[in-house]
Motif scaffolding. Structure first.
Motif: not given
Ligand SMILES: *[C@@H]1O[C@H](CO)[C@@H](O)[C@H](O)[C@H]1NC(C)=O
Ligand SMILES: *[C@@H]1O[C@H](CO)[C@@H](O)[C@H](O)[C@H]1NC(C)=O
Ligand SMILES: *[C@@H]1O[C@H](CO)[C@@H](O)[C@H](O)[C@H]1NC(C)=O
Ligand SMILES: *[C@@H]1O[C@H](CO)[C@@H](O)[C@H](O)[C@H]1NC(C)=O
Ligand SMILES: *[C@@H]1O[C@H](CO)[C@@H](O)[C@H](O)[C@H]1NC(C)=O
Ligand SMILES: *[C@@H]1O[C@H](CO)[C@@H](O)[C@H](O)[C@H]1NC(C)=O
Ligand SMILES: *[C@@H]1O[C@H](CO)[C@@H](O)[C@H](O)[C@H]1NC(C)=O
Length: 917
Positions: A505, A528-529
């Motif tokens: 991430v 991931g964000e």
């Protein structure tokens, strides 16, 4: 008779009285009066508070007196914004009888130089500094200073002094024999300026600077036998190198940035005292000549056409030589080992030549004073041995764009006294891993290892390089995660890791690196964000996360990034809606953060497997030819390549210029707020799940050039407001549920039907006409004529190579990749320097035959256009003359032109590069 006598007597008494007063009282009084009168002429007299009437002038700020006579001998009022005309300076200061020195540097003095006839200039004034003011008028004004017979040193640098043709016949500066004359950075033009300046002869002259004017012509300094310092750099000289005669005194010679040519060795052969020689950026050719080396410390021969080996005779300048610049020539062969005798050398730059052989490590190690070593853009091979680590004085090492292989030495910065600040190893063939011992280089500010074959992971130890600003590792084979420790580097400005195999991430600590300006992580396997906290990066200008596996929503917090102008998130798994907050900064962006970074932009070819509009890549120290390495491991072919240096030019009113959110899973409608981005150039929202109507506000994107809304679920009509997008050159609305008639007019006449395909309800040109039920016969006739016009415009477009790229701020000049035979086309061989109209100045365009112009046409009148040639356009716009300039519509200058048939057209001038691969 009586009265007469009386008068005579009185005046006699008066005279004798005056004679008997102490001399300083009245004459100092005269000085005071002059100074007070001068003060009164200022627009802000309060700047000189202690200049008061009836006071001893020797106590005034900036005033000094002779100890014995108490007369004013020197005035220094530099850097005080006095704001006055030159006239009071001449009337009240230059006439102070004992004045020897006057300095009014940067005092906001305007007007033209002239000494008032009838006044008497100080007979001892020898030093006059008027540099950095707004003095204008002509050089001949200087001639009136011959009233100041002792004037020897005159600094007029940084004003707006001109030289006009009329002055050719005047007597020049006769009567003035300067020892020092500094006319640098003025507006002196023409071939007669030097003869004018030297008209009194050249016996006295020791120091002359004409740097930064536009002087030309043949010049000759052979009679200047006392000349020690000559700077004629940055002018328009194109003659053969001037003669310096016996050249007994010359120490400093700078003729750089002209087009001098000829026999340099012969011209300066006698200059035995020469300490600095700068001939950078001229047209000298042939082998490097024998130069007078006895006193030489600084030698700059870069940017010429010198060929052959680095000559051994240069080493005669060692060990005294401190600076040697041979860059950007066409030198071949290897680095001679005798250069090892240059033990004082601090800067050694032989970059951008065709030098070969192994890195001359032993020779370089002998240069124990070396601070800056630049061998970039040569053909050096072999490895970078560990022994190189012994070079502890080195601050900047640039080996980029060579053919070095093997691993990066682990011993670099081994010693505790290492000074390495910049390490450029990009675009070589280094293998192995990024050594974790690089963390020993604790002063490192720039680490460029892009475009190698490095494997392994990014060492977390790099997180201790607290000074690091650039971490550029793109196009390697690095895997593993982005170490969270990197986020301890508060100084970090550019983080460029594209085209690796990184996973994991984006570390949440990234929001702690508040100096980050350019984050580019595209083409990895990151997921991931996108951290919401990224909005804390106030300086973030470019964010590119395309071609990864990011999911979740687009953080609305991104709208807090006050400088964001380039956002590329294409080809991820982002879902949710497009947050309207993203456009919060529109109209307020003042990007000055990212300046002078080299980049390329690769425009994608739009093939099926090639997603996104294009790739913006950091490109410092990498050869363009190497781009083929990218296409070898990337599905895209590039249809065009543009390269330049970043130079945003917004004035607190900017907006995003590039937004690509395509190939995600975004849903919801397009926010109306999108219309606030008045500088947006590229808007790509294709291949999502967007629904609803196209907002009317899209018509406010007046700078828009490329629009892709294809492959969504958009419905309703194409807003009529879009006909106002006069710069739009590419549009794709295909594969939606749009209905109604395609708007008429504007750029819409130029779009072909594939832009609108697969919208069940769309009709009208270029698609089949709308149902006859709704169209009256007059409407049909109208459409027919429109169609004819469209096809004519289309042929113009084909003839002129439509469409283009030209990013406001990040302006992109065309670069041709494959060496192509230069087309013989003199019409294209023009140089357009847009700096000459400063209000629209954002670029200098150099157009050569290889770089064709692209032009989009919009008629002012509705007459159909004929097929035009480029030459027609040059003629119609008077060579794109400023007088024809009607605006700088966001991303390119727009010219008004009258064609031969009398029709008026607007022409947008952009730069285009034809297909490369
Ligand atoms: C300099 O002078 C000009 C007028 O010649 C004035 O407009 C300007 O405000 C002055 N600048 C400063 C810093 O005082
Ligand atoms: C003249 O003035 C400029 C600007 O103030 C300064 O940089 C330059 O060194 C001066 N020239 C000389 C010869 O002192
Ligand atoms: C030589 O001239 C070039 C171009 O004018 C300039 O950029 C450079 O700083 C000069 N070098 C030296 C050592 O004066
Ligand atoms: C450099 O030199 C080589 C051989 O001397 C020549 O073929 C080539 O054209 C030169 N290149 C330039 C840019 O002058
Ligand atoms: C460099 O030299 C090689 C061979 O000596 C030549 O083929 C090549 O064209 C040269 N490159 C340039 C840029 O002059
Ligand atoms: C940011 O830095 C602070 C201290 O400077 C630290 O306490 C915090 O954990 C850091 N944030 C992250 C997300 O790493
Ligand atoms: C977005 O995707 C995530 C999983 O990746 C899912 O949990 C979430 O509900 C989705 N949100 C929307 C609005 O579809």
């Amino acid at each position: 008779m009586k009265t007469h006598f009386f008068v005579l007597l009185l005046s006699l008494t008066f005279l004798s009285l005056q004679d008997s007063t102490p001399p300083f009282f009245t004459s100092a009084n005269r000085d005071t009066q002059n100074l007070i009168s001068f003060k009164a002429a200022l627009s802000n007299p309060s700047l000189l508070q202690n200049w008061l009437p009836n006071q001893n002038p020797c106590t005034f700020t900036g005033v000094e007196c002779h100890e014995t006579t108490n007369r004013v001998s020197s005035i220094g009022l530099g850097n005080i914004p006095l704001t006055c005309d030159f006239h009071p300076v001449a009337t009240f200061l230059l006439t102070l009888e004992s004045l020897e020195s006057l300095s009014l540097k940067s005092a906001n003095i305007s007007g033209s130089i002239s000494f008032p006839p009838g006044s008497k200039c100080s007979s001892v004034l020898s030093y006059l500094d008027l540099s950095q003011n707004s003095l204008s008028g002509s050089v001949s004004g200087i001639a009136t200073l011959r009233s100041c017979p002792a004037l020897k040193s005159f600094n007029l640098s940084g004003n707006s002094i001109e030289f006009s043709v009329l002055e050719e016949k005047s007597s020049g500066l006769r009567g003035l024999s300067f020892e020092l004359l500094d006319l640098s950075f003025n507006k002196i033009v023409g071939s007669n300026a030097v003869p004018f300046i030297l008209s009194e002869g050249c016996n006295e002259l020791k120091h002359l600077s004409l740097k930064g004017n536009k002087v030309s012509g043949d010049i000759d300094f052979s009679s200047c036998k006392n000349l020690q310092y000559l700077d004629v750099s940055e002018n328009n000289f194109s003659s053969s190198v001037p003669s310096f005669g016996k050249c007994l005194a010359l120490e400093h010679l700078d003729i750089s940035a002209n087009k001098f040519h000829g026999d340099l060795g012969h011209a300066i052969g006698g200059c035995a005292k020469l300490n600095l020689l700068n001939v950078t950026s001229n047209n000298f050719s042939g082998p490097i000549p024998v130069l007078p080396t006895a006193s030489l410390q600084s030698l700059s021969l870069g940017g010429n056409l010198f060929v052959g080996d680095i000559p051994l005779h240069l080493m005669d300048a060692c060990p005294g030589l401190v600076m040697l610049d041979l860059s950007s020539n066409n030198l071949t062969g290897s680095v001679p080992s005798s250069l090892g005798s240059c033990t004082s050398l601090e800067t050694f730059d032989i970059s951008t030549n065709n030098l070969t052989g192994e890195l001359p490590v032993d020779t370089l190690l002998k240069m124990t004073s070396l601070k800056r070593l630049d061998l970039a853009y040569n053909a050096f091979g072999g490895g970078l041995p560990d022994s190189f680590s012994q070079h502890t004085s080195l601050q900047s090492l640039d080996l980029s764009s060579n053919s070095l292989f093997g691993s990066i030495p682990t011993g670099l910065c081994k010693g505790p006294s290492n000074n390495l600040k910049e390490l450029y190893l990009q675009n070589n063939r280094f293998t192995g891993s990024v050594p974790d011992t690089l963390s020993n280089c604790s002063q490192l500010t720039a680490l460029h290892l892009s475009f190698n074959y490095l494997t392994g992971t990014i060492p977390s130890s790099l997180g201790s390089l607290y000074e690091l600003r650039d971490l550029n590792l793109w196009f390697n084979q690095l895997h593993g995660e982005i170490p969270p420790e990197l986020m301890n580097i508060k100084a970090l400005e550019t983080l460029i890791l594209d085209f690796n195999e990184l996973t994991g991430v984006i570390p949440s600590g990234i929001s702690n690196c508040t100096n980050l300006k350019w984050i580019s992580l595209s083409n990895n396997r990151l997921s991931g964000e996108i951290p919401e906290s990224i909005g804390k990066l106030r300086s973030l200008t470019i964010l590119k996360l395309s071609n990864n596996s990011f999911y979740g929503r687009i953080p609305p917090g991104l709208g807090d990034c006050r400088s964001l102008i380039w956002l590329d998130l294409n080809s991820n798994f982002l879902n949710g809606t497009i947050p309207p907050e993203l456009f919060k900064q529109s109209g307020r962006i003042a990007v000055n953060f990212i300046r002078g970074k080299r980049y390329v932009y690769l425009k994608n070819d739009k093939s099926e497997q090639c997603h996104g509009e294009g790739n913006l890549l950091e490109f410092a120290g990498i050869r363009l030819e190497q781009l083929s390495r990218i296409s070898s491991n990337h599905p895209c072919n590039f249809s065009r390549v543009y390269g330049e240096y970043t130079r945003p030019t917004f004035n607190d009113n900017g907006s995003m210029i590039f937004l690509d959110l395509s190939y995600n899973m975004l849903s919801g409608s397009i926010p109306a707020a999108i219309g606030s981005m008045s500088f947006l150039y590229v808007l790509i929202l294709g291949h999502n799940n967007l629904s609803g109507n196209i907002p009317q506000e899209i018509g406010k994107l007046t700078g828009l050039d490329i629009l892709d809304l294809s492959n969504n679920r958009l419905e309703g009509i194409i807003p009529q407001s879009m006909t106002g997008l006069s710069l739009l050159s590419e549009i794709d609305m295909s594969n939606n549920h749009l209905t109604g008639m395609i708007p008429e007019g504007g750029q819409f006449v130029t779009f072909l039907n594939h832009s609108f395909l697969n919208n069940e309800g769309l009709c009208g040109i270029p698609l089949p006409p709308c149902g006859s039920a709704s169209g009256s016969s007059s409407n049909l006739g109208h459409q027919k004529s429109r169609r004819r016009q469209a096809s004519l415009a289309g042929s113009v477009a084909m003839g002129l190579l439509f469409s283009l790229f030209c990013i406001f701020g990040l302006l992109i000049v065309a670069v041709e990749m494959k060496k192509r035979k230069k087309k013989k086309d003199s019409a294209l061989d023009i140089y357009i320097d847009s700096r000459s109209h400063s209000d629209t100045a954002n670029t200098a365009w150099k157009l050569t035959g290889r770089e064709a112009l692209s032009i989009s046409l919009t008629t002012f009148e509705s007459k159909p256009l004929r097929k035009l040639t480029f030459a027609d356009l040059i003629e119609a716009t008077n060579g794109f003359h400023n007088d024809s300039l009607i605006g700088s519509g966001g991303f390119g200058d727009v010219y008004k032109a009258e064609l031969k048939d009398g029709s008026i057209v607007a022409i947008k001038k952009l730069i285009h590069i034809s297909e490369i691969w």
